[in-house]
Design an enzyme around this catalytic site. Sequence first.
Site, short mmCIF file in Angstrom:
data_model
loop_
_atom_site.label_atom_id
_atom_site.label_comp_id
_atom_site.label_asym_id
_atom_site.label_seq_id
_atom_site.Cartn_x
_atom_site.Cartn_y
_atom_site.Cartn_z
N HIS A 70 0.88 -1.18 0.00
CA HIS A 70 0.00 0.00 0.00
C HIS A 70 0.92 1.22 0.00
CE1 HIS A 70 -2.80 2.93 1.85
NE2 HIS A 70 -3.78 2.11 1.57
N ASP B 92 3.09 -4.09 8.11
CA ASP B 92 1.88 -3.31 7.89
C ASP B 92 0.73 -4.28 8.12
OD1 ASP B 92 -0.42 -2.33 6.78
OD2 ASP B 92 0.52 -1.51 4.98
N GLN C 63 -4.47 -4.99 7.33
CA GLN C 63 -5.47 -5.97 6.88
C GLN C 63 -5.37 -7.29 7.63
OE1 GLN C 63 -7.87 -5.13 4.90
NE2 GLN C 63 -7.07 -3.24 3.99
N LYS D 37 -10.59 -0.20 10.60
CA LYS D 37 -10.79 -1.41 9.80
C LYS D 37 -11.16 -2.60 10.70
CE LYS D 37 -7.29 0.03 6.44
NZ LYS D 37 -8.03 0.45 5.25
N CYS E 221 -4.81 2.40 -3.54
CA CYS E 221 -3.58 2.95 -2.94
C CYS E 221 -2.41 1.99 -3.10
CB CYS E 221 -3.76 3.30 -1.46
SG CYS E 221 -4.88 4.65 -1.21
C1 LIG Z 1 -2.48 -2.76 3.60
C2 LIG Z 1 -2.80 -1.37 4.06
N1 LIG Z 1 -1.85 -0.61 4.59
C3 LIG Z 1 -2.06 0.64 5.03
C4 LIG Z 1 -3.31 1.19 4.94
C5 LIG Z 1 -3.51 2.59 5.44
O1 LIG Z 1 -4.36 2.60 6.53
P1 LIG Z 1 -4.84 3.99 7.16
O2 LIG Z 1 -5.39 4.80 6.01
O3 LIG Z 1 -5.89 3.60 8.14
O4 LIG Z 1 -3.66 4.64 7.79
C6 LIG Z 1 -4.36 0.46 4.38
C7 LIG Z 1 -5.68 1.07 4.20
O5 LIG Z 1 -6.42 0.76 3.29
C8 LIG Z 1 -4.09 -0.86 3.94
O6 LIG Z 1 -5.05 -1.60 3.39
#
Ligand SMILES: Cc1ncc(COP(=O)(O)O)c(C=O)c1O
Length: 416
Positions: free
Chosen positions: A122, A199, A202, A225, A366
């Site tokens: 992401h 990260d 998910q 989430k 993203c």
């Molecule tokens: C794999 C992953 N990393 C990072 C993020 C970023 O999360 P946040 O926008 O809550 O900081 C997301 C959000 O969709 C994600 O799916």
Amino acid sequence: MLDIKAIRKDFPILSRTVYGKPLVYLDNAATSQKPSSVIETITNYYQNYNSNVHRGVHALSMEATEHYEAAREKVANFIGAPDSTCLIFVRGTTEGINLVASSWAIPNLGPGDEILLSEMEHHSNLIPWQRVAQITGAVLKFIPVTEEGVLDLENLSALINNRTKLVSVTHVSNVLGTINPVKELARKAHNVGALIMLDAAQSVPHMPVNVQDLECDFLAFSSHKMLGPTGIGGLYVRPSVLKTMQPFQSGGEMVKEVTFTSASWNDHPFQFEAGTPSISASIGLGAAVDYLQSIGMDEVRNHEMAITQYALEELKHLSEDFIFYGPNDISIRGGAISFYSDLVHPHDLGTILDQEGIAIRTGHHCAMPLVRERLKVSATARASFYIYNTESEVDQLVKALKKATRIFTNAYKKNI
Ligand SMILES: Cc1ncc(COP(=O)(O)O)c(C=O)c1O
């Protein structure tokens, strides 16, 4: 087996309609819905003990501090942290990763050092490292993604070498659904003296996650989430690493002694939480953790596997124009299914489904480099599931996708 009927009653939003049709919410990888217990916990804070934390001697402030720190305990316990002092409240996964980039990577990395990412990251786990590389002279390397949508570990011993200082990868891909072998990566990273960041945006919402079992050094996730409010999340840092880190932001809360010209830092984790925190959101996240724990994370994961398997089978009945991304092996995939058809652009699919009350996500999610450079499409459509989704909702998704295909096939025929 989860009692989905009972669970759905806990989520007020699920009884609303969209364009006169019952809402079918399949955009859980973007954000989840919230149960009444979370909404009520937040309301209760504002109605009954709204006050700032850590700084008042009056009853309300002490109550707010107690609830805020109890939430930290719950969240730390939920991810298997050794104690709550290594759980920093951040705005979400993005801020957690940025904190590690600023407070650990920039002071520790130099020219020629390597940061290993993967091709399925992401933007939140890519751009902060691009900036670290620009500032420090470190070099970014990438673990490739195979056709099947898993990490290609064939050249891993070359990719993780003596120059590697950090491996930072997604635990579960938000596009491909792939669950990555992060423990294996952690061991390889540690063998060369590198650290590993996960990260977990998910993974923490969807499966049991234990930071000690995964042997990770940093792990970031987002409350919104996992049934909790927006604007809050967690960053776990291994205690021995946390001790060595520089402050992230500075100001109130993060200091112990201050003179006109200098300051000394507060204890962990407060040193990394400058300013008034998101008090109601943190307490709301604690309530979300309570809710998930009352179900059990093994049950959450079992339901996800069952519904994802069902969806993958049913979606195969669509026209052959549809391509589905990510592994077929359900044991290594989470509940996000991305797909693409030349016949109907993902944005058109999203719009047609919306008219049927079905919320999915369309776009590059993203993860532009993965979608554009590896999957070689401009966008995909993505359905993603959570504890309240049913097989009947999957059936509605498939029916609506068939309808979209029919509309576009007829339109093409007319144009020929
Ligand atoms: C794999 C992953 N990393 C990072 C993020 C970023 O999360 P946040 O926008 O809550 O900081 C997301 C959000 O969709 C994600 O799916």
